[in-house]
Design a protein around this motif. Structure first.
Motif, PDB file in Angstrom:
ATOM      1  N   ILE A  80       0.803  -1.217   0.000  1.00  0.00           N
ATOM      2  CA  ILE A  80       0.000   0.000   0.000  1.00  0.00           C
ATOM      3  C   ILE A  80       0.832   1.261   0.000  1.00  0.00           C
ATOM      4  O   ILE A  80       0.380   2.323  -0.399  1.00  0.00           O
ATOM      5  N   THR A  81       2.072   1.179   0.455  1.00  0.00           N
ATOM      6  CA  THR A  81       2.863   2.406   0.516  1.00  0.00           C
ATOM      7  C   THR A  81       3.499   2.767  -0.820  1.00  0.00           C
ATOM      8  O   THR A  81       4.054   3.839  -0.967  1.00  0.00           O
ATOM      9  N   LEU A 105     -10.276  -2.851   0.276  1.00  0.00           N
ATOM     10  CA  LEU A 105      -8.855  -2.751  -0.011  1.00  0.00           C
ATOM     11  C   LEU A 105      -8.069  -3.703   0.879  1.00  0.00           C
ATOM     12  O   LEU A 105      -8.225  -3.701   2.091  1.00  0.00           O
ATOM     13  N   ASP A 107      -4.136  -5.152   1.635  1.00  0.00           N
ATOM     14  CA  ASP A 107      -2.692  -5.090   1.398  1.00  0.00           C
ATOM     15  C   ASP A 107      -2.126  -6.478   1.662  1.00  0.00           C
ATOM     16  O   ASP A 107      -2.197  -6.989   2.767  1.00  0.00           O
ATOM     17  N   GLU A 109       0.946  -7.357   1.426  1.00  0.00           N
ATOM     18  CA  GLU A 109       2.307  -7.272   1.965  1.00  0.00           C
ATOM     19  C   GLU A 109       3.304  -8.176   1.240  1.00  0.00           C
ATOM     20  O   GLU A 109       4.160  -8.798   1.880  1.00  0.00           O
TER      21      GLU A 109
ATOM     22  N   ILE B  89      -4.183   5.510   5.382  1.00  0.00           N
ATOM     23  CA  ILE B  89      -4.706   4.258   4.850  1.00  0.00           C
ATOM     24  C   ILE B  89      -3.854   3.095   5.336  1.00  0.00           C
ATOM     25  O   ILE B  89      -4.366   2.086   5.828  1.00  0.00           O
ATOM     26  N   ARG B  90      -2.571   3.280   5.239  1.00  0.00           N
ATOM     27  CA  ARG B  90      -1.677   2.207   5.621  1.00  0.00           C
ATOM     28  C   ARG B  90      -1.768   1.903   7.119  1.00  0.00           C
ATOM     29  O   ARG B  90      -1.843   0.745   7.513  1.00  0.00           O
ATOM     30  N   GLN B  93      -5.067   0.166   7.857  1.00  0.00           N
ATOM     31  CA  GLN B  93      -5.047  -1.165   7.262  1.00  0.00           C
ATOM     32  C   GLN B  93      -4.273  -2.148   8.133  1.00  0.00           C
ATOM     33  O   GLN B  93      -4.749  -3.247   8.439  1.00  0.00           O
ATOM     34  N   LEU B  94      -3.106  -1.719   8.554  1.00  0.00           N
ATOM     35  CA  LEU B  94      -2.246  -2.541   9.386  1.00  0.00           C
ATOM     36  C   LEU B  94      -2.968  -3.000  10.640  1.00  0.00           C
ATOM     37  O   LEU B  94      -3.029  -4.185  10.962  1.00  0.00           O
ATOM     38  N   LYS B  97      -6.152  -5.196  10.055  1.00  0.00           N
ATOM     39  CA  LYS B  97      -5.861  -6.569   9.679  1.00  0.00           C
ATOM     40  C   LYS B  97      -5.411  -7.376  10.891  1.00  0.00           C
ATOM     41  O   LYS B  97      -5.825  -8.512  11.104  1.00  0.00           O
TER      42      LYS B  97
END
Lengths: 345, 345
Positions: A80-81, A105, A107, A109, B89-90, B93-94, B97
């Motif tokens: 995502i980054t 969305l 991610d 990773e 967002i990141r 998201q992290l 999750k």
DNA sequence: AGACTGAATGCAACCGTTTGCCAAAAATTG
DNA sequence: CAATTTTTGGCAAACGGTTGCATTCAGTCT
């Protein structure tokens, strides 16, 4: 008197509330709203009014349960980054919203496992999945595609529709540009070994370079982050190449920073061509010559293809592949090859 | 022989399939999986095995329908292309999750209406909402918070928990820096008029500047995009200020580009301080002096606060406000004030 | 030994929609 | 005007879980 707010004790209105208020059965409400031709104009109007008054919003969960359609599409990105994916995110978001879909969305990773398990659990949650830069192997993808409509971006798997940003097709342009500036030894700075794009770019680079009769060096692989740039820069300088094409702008920008630190002038001593033209490529120092990708468009096209497929799952007449052209944008990170002052034989 | 693949004619396994295979009732399966203490160890094991064999994934929709919990959290951002929000967002998201939640990403396109309708329809779809830079008025937000757990980022509304990036608190640092370089007339380049952050930054700027006895000029407002930078740069130059603090790095970077075009040297002729320290602020030309924000952390903290609230909706002992400190990062876009060669009177 | 307790499981209702099927009403036809 | 077709609308059964309540079966207490 509008008693909409009075009528709402707490919870959102359900289809039954609407049915009651308009004096019909719930099934009629359902039809009036989703299949207007199925009820008389008169009752439809009445229902629509009641629904508006109650501020009725259908529960997507309930709808999903009975109809199987969730109204959501998932977008899986490996990181995502990475600004590259911003464009993808934006493009899909735009198109999805226009079609009344919701964007999930995820991610992944850069991990196969995360990707696989996301794909599995999304099976129920999303009507379809857009996979940007999938890391999974072909078989797993084909398997997933069996139960979930799938579109990949920059990753081609037999039988799965793909949007393809044709960077390899423009690498020749970049090479020509470098040759015309007098470069004869050019390096390719690799991205991640698992990246399909990277493999294709390298192949194109190698083939095109052969055609032009220039010497080729391969460097890397490097993770697609600016921080990889330092190592990439050092390796490239050490390789003796006077110019390089870099897997993506992120690494290229990192190289720029490192070279500046080391006092190595770009493009005087080393020319750099990036790939993608991400946010920042135009204002870094020096501005980066790069292969410009229609990133956001890729997101839009992928979404359109997926949506077509979702709406008419049977028809075989789908576009299976969209290839979006790319072009060289010349800025200031490329210049004439340095005259060999003193090279070791 | 593993017949998992045989047993799957087409659709994913349901709780009933698991129940049948392990010889218990569906309700027992449900409990075994979500409330393990409620069944005997023996049957739990049997059920878990059957579930694994069948590759059972509970339907979040069905669960949502009956339990009211969707397992999804929505993130509303005003503009997906703005790198500032990438960090948010990141971060969310992290954290999401990690907690087993799904992220719903919505771009509100700086529009109140989109924001309002998203909030309304999300009511059923998400267990909670994180609002980055909300544009809606206080009343609407309080109203929304009544039925949906809400956390705002950079927008404070009475009664709604907030994560607050304390850029205003560091503006004094920036001003001190500029004063120590000899600047006496400093401009504030405004962001969007509807932005709460912008209002707070301006207030802090104005107050701090007064305390330091320097002359203040306000310029703008400008949309938070690099393209606004050209107009912002011209206006700032024309204003006579020798330094400026800019609402955000995006505009500041745009200004840098424009000033370069016009041949006005930074920082020799004009010093520029940005806000946020987004991707790109360190490699633009010259690298930008800016107020560095812990953007990703803000996303994480907001998520944590929201999740706490979702899990224990009653308790009143929640953190209502987190304020994250910010600091000045000095790079090369600020320097000593130009000696007045010839100024008009 | 009989009543009581508690753990383990099953039953069935419910969450909010959709949809196949049927009945009533209206429109068309001969 | 009767017979037939077409609209229109309702009933009820899914969809896949969760959960309150009832039931069963041991084990415990007096």
């Amino acid at each position: 008197m509008p008693k909409s707010s009075q009528l709402r004790p707490d919870r959102p209105a359900t289809i039954n509330d609407v049915a009651e208020r308009s004096g019909v059965a719930a099934s009629t409400v359902s039809r009036a709203l989703s299949n207007p031709g199925r009820v008389s104009q008169h009752t439809r109007l009445r229902i629509e009014q009641a629904a508006a008054e109650l501020n009725y919003v259908p529960s997507s969960q309930a709808r999903a349960l009975s109809s199987g359609k969730t109204g959501a599409v998932a977008l899986l990105v490996p990181d995502i980054t990475n600004p590259f994916y911003f464009g993808i995110i934006r493009g899909t978001q735009l198109q999805l919203k226009a079609a009344g879909y919701t964007q999930l969305l995820v991610d992944t990773e850069e991990s196969e496992d995360v990707e696989a398990s996301a794909l599995e659990s999304l099976r129920r949650t999303a009507d379809g999945v857009i996979l940007a830069a999938a890391r999974l192997d072909d078989e797993a993808l084909v398997q997933a595609a069996r139960h979930t409509p799938l579109v990949t971006i920059n990753r081609s798997v037999p039988g799965i529709p793909t949007v393809h940003i044709d960077t390899p097709g423009a690498i020749g342009q970049a090479l020509n540009h470098l040759v015309s500036l007098g470069h004869t030894t050019v390096a390719y700075v690799s991205g991640p070994a698992t990246s399909w794009s990277n493999a294709r770019r390298w192949t194109a680079f190698n083939d095109d370079a052969k055609g032009l009769g220039i010497k080729v060096i391969r460097i890397g692989p490097f993770a697609p982050k600016t921080t990889s740039g330092a190592a990439a820069a050092d390796a490239t300088v050490h390789s003796g190449a006077t110019a390089c094409v870099v897997f993506n702008d992120l690494i290229a920008i990192g190289m720029l920073q490192r070279l500046r630190e080391r006092g190595i002038r770009v493009p005087d001593e080393l020319s750099i061509v990036g790939c993608d033209d991400i946010f920042g490529a135009d204002f870094c120092n020096p501005p980066l010559t790069t292969l410009t990708s229609p990133i956001e468009q890729a997101g839009r096209v992928a979404t359109t293809m997926l949506l077509e497929r979702i709406k008419a799952p049977l028809s075989a007449s789908f576009r299976k592949l969209a290839s979006l052209p790319t072009h060289l944008t010349i800025r200031n990170s490329t210049g004439t090859a340095p005259t060999p002052a003193k090279t070791k034989d």
